[in-house]
Write a protein that holds these residues in place. Sequence first.
Motif, short mmCIF file in Angstrom:
data_model
loop_
_atom_site.label_atom_id
_atom_site.label_comp_id
_atom_site.label_asym_id
_atom_site.label_seq_id
_atom_site.Cartn_x
_atom_site.Cartn_y
_atom_site.Cartn_z
N ALA A 91 1.95 10.45 -9.51
CA ALA A 91 1.84 9.37 -8.54
C ALA A 91 1.72 8.05 -9.30
N THR A 92 2.48 7.05 -8.88
CA THR A 92 2.46 5.73 -9.50
C THR A 92 1.74 4.75 -8.58
N VAL A 93 0.75 4.07 -9.11
CA VAL A 93 -0.03 3.11 -8.34
C VAL A 93 0.02 1.76 -9.04
N ARG A 94 0.29 0.73 -8.27
CA ARG A 94 0.28 -0.64 -8.79
C ARG A 94 -0.59 -1.49 -7.88
N CYS A 95 -1.44 -2.30 -8.49
CA CYS A 95 -2.35 -3.16 -7.74
C CYS A 95 -2.25 -4.58 -8.31
N ALA A 96 -1.97 -5.58 -7.45
CA ALA A 96 -1.91 -6.97 -7.86
C ALA A 96 -2.95 -7.76 -7.09
N VAL A 97 -3.80 -8.48 -7.81
CA VAL A 97 -4.83 -9.32 -7.19
C VAL A 97 -4.63 -10.74 -7.67
N ASN A 98 -4.43 -11.64 -6.72
CA ASN A 98 -4.21 -13.05 -7.02
C ASN A 98 -5.18 -13.88 -6.21
N ASP A 99 -6.17 -14.45 -6.87
CA ASP A 99 -7.20 -15.26 -6.21
C ASP A 99 -7.81 -14.48 -5.05
N LYS A 100 -8.19 -13.22 -5.31
CA LYS A 100 -8.85 -12.33 -4.36
C LYS A 100 -7.95 -11.85 -3.23
N GLN A 101 -6.65 -12.11 -3.33
CA GLN A 101 -5.67 -11.56 -2.39
C GLN A 101 -5.10 -10.29 -3.02
N VAL A 102 -5.13 -9.18 -2.29
CA VAL A 102 -4.80 -7.87 -2.85
C VAL A 102 -3.52 -7.32 -2.24
N THR A 103 -2.68 -6.73 -3.11
CA THR A 103 -1.55 -5.93 -2.65
C THR A 103 -1.52 -4.65 -3.48
N VAL A 104 -1.35 -3.52 -2.79
CA VAL A 104 -1.29 -2.22 -3.48
C VAL A 104 0.02 -1.53 -3.13
N TRP A 105 0.69 -0.99 -4.16
CA TRP A 105 1.90 -0.19 -3.99
C TRP A 105 1.62 1.23 -4.48
N VAL A 106 2.10 2.23 -3.76
CA VAL A 106 2.02 3.62 -4.18
C VAL A 106 3.43 4.18 -4.19
N ASN A 107 3.85 4.67 -5.35
CA ASN A 107 5.22 5.19 -5.53
C ASN A 107 6.27 4.18 -5.06
N GLY A 108 6.04 2.91 -5.42
CA GLY A 108 7.00 1.85 -5.12
C GLY A 108 6.94 1.28 -3.72
N GLN A 109 6.11 1.84 -2.83
CA GLN A 109 6.01 1.36 -1.46
C GLN A 109 4.71 0.55 -1.28
N ARG A 110 4.83 -0.64 -0.67
CA ARG A 110 3.63 -1.43 -0.41
C ARG A 110 2.82 -0.75 0.69
N VAL A 111 1.58 -0.46 0.40
CA VAL A 111 0.76 0.33 1.34
C VAL A 111 -0.47 -0.42 1.83
#
Length: 423
Positions: A363-383
């Motif tokens: 499973a691939t997980v990516r997490c981006a946090v920009n000035d406390k704004q969060v986006t998480v992707w799991v297996n390439g899909q934004r979740v």
Amino acid sequence: MHSDDDSLQRCRFLIEEKVGWGDGQQWQNGDFEALSERIFAETGVSLSVSTLKRIWGKVRYDSAPTATTLNTLAQFVGHENWRAFRQPPVAVQTAEPIRPLPEPPASATPERRGARRWPWVVGLLLVTGLAGIWAFEDRVKPLQYGAVSFTSRPVAKGLPNTVLFRYDASNSNADSVFIQQSWNPKLRFRVDKAGHQYASTYYYPGYFRAKLVLNDSIVREHDLYITTDGWLGTVNYDSIPVYFPHGQIYRGQTVSLTEADLRGQGVSLQRTVPTVSLHYVQPLGDLSGSNFEFETELKSTYSRNEAVCQQTGIMILCSNGMHLIPLSVKGCVGQLYLSFAEKGISGQTTDLSGFGVDFSDWATVRCAVNDKQVTVWVNGQRVYTGQFSRDPGKIVGLRYYFQGTGAVKSARFSDGRTKTVLL
């Protein structure tokens, strides 16, 4: 004094009220997994899922809970230990009620009776008020202190590790002195004001902001960083974990804990499936928990017995809190609990279906946090997208947890300028 059964029932109720997940009798395995992580994050003690299930009567167990378990539950709901939790509420002392004055003779007119009573009533109220002010001022004294010292020293490298705290609070008028192990006020322990040393044993790695507290004021604090030597694996028991060093869990391009590893330490997966963790707690520069990108590949590798949901979690450890990204098989996403700094999101009330995965592959997980704004992707899909408000501080480490066994293939952080590769 409450009985143990009554106290335990009251403690369960307070925990259910705190987490807000409804009646504990309706909780599923994922709820207990999430509760275990929250208790660990707030108290520094790991209580296993099976232990929590026993507390809630989900698993039959004839023995009483251990002292470690009870103390940890008490700390989670805001008490110093189980003994303090079991103490009955202290009765509030009130001023002695004013006794009615004797009635004047019946021959006295109403006007005369009222005139005679008023001076006595006013005088008594004045005396009572002055006494109350004097008692309050005598009880609440402003904190005053001079030279105060507070230091700490781990006695060894690696884990477990005893930390020796040295303090001197004698040059103060404080009525009580406490040492607080970290940012969490529930990890506050009373020490002897006339003393100078307090020892505390740490069984798990992490970042702790130790504090010296006089009365209710923090007067000294410093960083206390319990690190790992590279990657460390643990089986998370309630009291003392089982340790697997870097050299044992590193396998080529991955780190993992296998069934063979657990059997080699006498850990059985047949009766109860334990929670295991892979830790990397080392200085990572100036990475901020409010601005970063993180990518990882991981896999849960055990799915039998209690681990059918394959509950898995990624904990990004920060100097003033943590972020938690959970995963499970698709059919168990309602049991997940996601959190960023102080903000928690339950799968029971929020659609976390995107965090359900097929662990037959990485499973691939990516997490981006920009000035406390969060986006998480799991297996390439934004979740998930969201935000949090409290600053979690700098990133100080990484922890994965699995039911039974698991593996991590890659882990890397970036802040837009530099990239830190852990695996």
